[in-house]
Design a protein around this motif. Structure first.
Motif, mmCIF file in Angstrom:
data_model
loop_
_atom_site.group_PDB
_atom_site.id
_atom_site.type_symbol
_atom_site.label_atom_id
_atom_site.label_comp_id
_atom_site.label_asym_id
_atom_site.label_seq_id
_atom_site.Cartn_x
_atom_site.Cartn_y
_atom_site.Cartn_z
ATOM 1 N N GLU A 128 28.080 -55.825 -52.608
ATOM 2 C CA GLU A 128 26.969 -55.051 -53.148
ATOM 3 C C GLU A 128 26.908 -53.503 -52.690
ATOM 4 O O GLU A 128 26.541 -52.651 -53.278
ATOM 5 C CB GLU A 128 25.586 -55.675 -52.420
ATOM 6 N N GLY A 129 27.545 -53.421 -51.553
ATOM 7 C CA GLY A 129 27.611 -52.205 -50.964
ATOM 8 C C GLY A 129 28.401 -51.171 -51.865
ATOM 9 O O GLY A 129 28.201 -49.966 -52.021
ATOM 10 N N GLN A 130 29.621 -51.830 -52.321
ATOM 11 C CA GLN A 130 30.573 -50.817 -53.097
ATOM 12 C C GLN A 130 29.885 -50.656 -54.425
ATOM 13 O O GLN A 130 29.855 -49.469 -55.014
ATOM 14 C CB GLN A 130 31.841 -51.995 -53.325
ATOM 15 N N TYR A 131 29.052 -51.762 -54.839
ATOM 16 C CA TYR A 131 28.280 -51.297 -56.230
ATOM 17 C C TYR A 131 27.373 -50.206 -56.184
ATOM 18 O O TYR A 131 27.054 -49.494 -57.141
ATOM 19 C CB TYR A 131 27.272 -52.763 -56.430
ATOM 20 N N ILE A 132 26.936 -50.240 -54.900
ATOM 21 C CA ILE A 132 25.878 -48.998 -54.708
ATOM 22 C C ILE A 132 26.712 -47.635 -54.540
ATOM 23 O O ILE A 132 26.246 -46.790 -55.194
ATOM 24 C CB ILE A 132 24.983 -49.315 -53.300
ATOM 25 N N ILE A 133 27.540 -47.658 -53.680
ATOM 26 C CA ILE A 133 28.558 -46.596 -53.383
ATOM 27 C C ILE A 133 29.108 -45.958 -54.657
ATOM 28 O O ILE A 133 29.374 -44.768 -54.905
ATOM 29 C CB ILE A 133 29.627 -46.829 -52.321
ATOM 30 N N LYS A 134 29.261 -46.608 -55.694
ATOM 31 C CA LYS A 134 30.108 -46.387 -56.982
ATOM 32 C C LYS A 134 29.174 -45.379 -57.842
ATOM 33 O O LYS A 134 29.533 -44.766 -58.697
ATOM 34 C CB LYS A 134 30.490 -47.386 -57.831
ATOM 35 N N LEU A 150 18.876 -52.467 -45.920
ATOM 36 C CA LEU A 150 19.586 -53.957 -45.918
ATOM 37 C C LEU A 150 20.833 -53.953 -45.351
ATOM 38 O O LEU A 150 21.734 -54.371 -46.346
ATOM 39 C CB LEU A 150 19.463 -54.449 -47.320
ATOM 40 N N PRO A 151 21.023 -53.464 -44.238
ATOM 41 C CA PRO A 151 22.538 -53.513 -43.649
ATOM 42 C C PRO A 151 23.523 -54.542 -43.818
ATOM 43 O O PRO A 151 24.481 -54.577 -43.935
ATOM 44 C CB PRO A 151 22.541 -52.837 -42.390
ATOM 45 N N ALA A 152 22.635 -55.842 -43.476
ATOM 46 C CA ALA A 152 23.376 -57.091 -43.656
ATOM 47 C C ALA A 152 24.017 -57.356 -44.950
ATOM 48 O O ALA A 152 24.815 -58.058 -45.063
ATOM 49 C CB ALA A 152 22.480 -58.261 -43.071
ATOM 50 N N VAL A 153 23.227 -56.963 -45.957
ATOM 51 C CA VAL A 153 23.572 -57.097 -47.336
ATOM 52 C C VAL A 153 24.499 -56.007 -47.738
ATOM 53 O O VAL A 153 25.538 -56.575 -48.499
ATOM 54 C CB VAL A 153 22.255 -57.144 -48.327
ATOM 55 N N SER A 154 24.485 -54.859 -47.324
ATOM 56 C CA SER A 154 25.422 -53.977 -47.446
ATOM 57 C C SER A 154 26.966 -53.815 -46.981
ATOM 58 O O SER A 154 27.537 -52.820 -47.359
ATOM 59 C CB SER A 154 24.607 -52.491 -47.657
ATOM 60 N N TRP A 155 26.804 -54.029 -45.700
ATOM 61 C CA TRP A 155 27.998 -54.011 -44.865
ATOM 62 C C TRP A 155 28.565 -55.063 -44.332
ATOM 63 O O TRP A 155 27.620 -55.881 -43.493
ATOM 64 C CB TRP A 155 27.701 -52.887 -43.766
ATOM 65 N N GLN A 156 29.815 -55.202 -44.416
ATOM 66 C CA GLN A 156 30.391 -56.297 -43.572
ATOM 67 C C GLN A 156 30.766 -55.832 -42.078
ATOM 68 O O GLN A 156 30.411 -56.586 -41.067
ATOM 69 C CB GLN A 156 31.897 -56.525 -43.986
#
Length: 151
Positions: A122-128, A108-114
């Motif tokens: 959301e991407g930061q939430y996952i990367i943490k 889901l790159p559109a949701v995870s990356w600007q």
């Protein structure tokens, strides 16, 4: 004054060595019990992301059923990190969870990356989750290797 700082340094290092594993277990327990419970009762802010991923990966499962099972899975992981002598199972289940929760970064790159290298919230939430993995490494590093059984 230098002697005071040296003694303080030794004390803090000794304290950190003493409490790092119990504290890591407690932190994982709190995070997984709390976030899992929020999913079970249907108020987690991660629910839309989980639903988007579910539609992409397992479209034949209803979200309302999946989110409760997923929340219970997280609660189980939290409890296993507190219980003695089940670290290996807890670590295995947590690593399965980490793989599942990392999937949006790729599916889901559109949701995870600007943009490239710029995660969304959301991407930061996952990367943490890398921080959670580091806690698991602290716990796992103190495990004793299993002895080979003699047949």
């Amino acid at each position: 004054m230098i002697n005071f700082y040296r003694k303080l340094d030794y004390y803090l290092i000794a304290l950190a060595r003493k409490i790092n594993r119990p504290f890591a277990r407690l932190v994982i327990f709190i995070i997984f019990i709390w976030f899992g419970y929020l999913k079970v009762i249907g108020v987690s802010s991660a629910n839309p992301l989980v639903e988007d991923l579910l539609v992409t990966v397992l479209p034949f499962i209803t979200f309302s059923q999946f989110i409760v099972v997923f929340g219970i899975f997280e609660i189980l992981i939290g409890w296993l990190f507190i219980l003695p002598r089940v670290e290996r199972l807890a670590i295995f289940l947590l690593l399965v969870h980490m793989v599942m929760t990392a999937l949006p970064l790729f599916l889901l790159p559109a949701v995870s990356w600007q943009a490239f290298g710029v995660p969304t919230l959301e991407g930061q939430y996952i990367i943490k989750n890398l921080a959670i993995i580091s806690l698991v490494l602290i716990i796992g590093a103190k495990l004793s290797p299993r002895m080979k059984s003699r047949s």
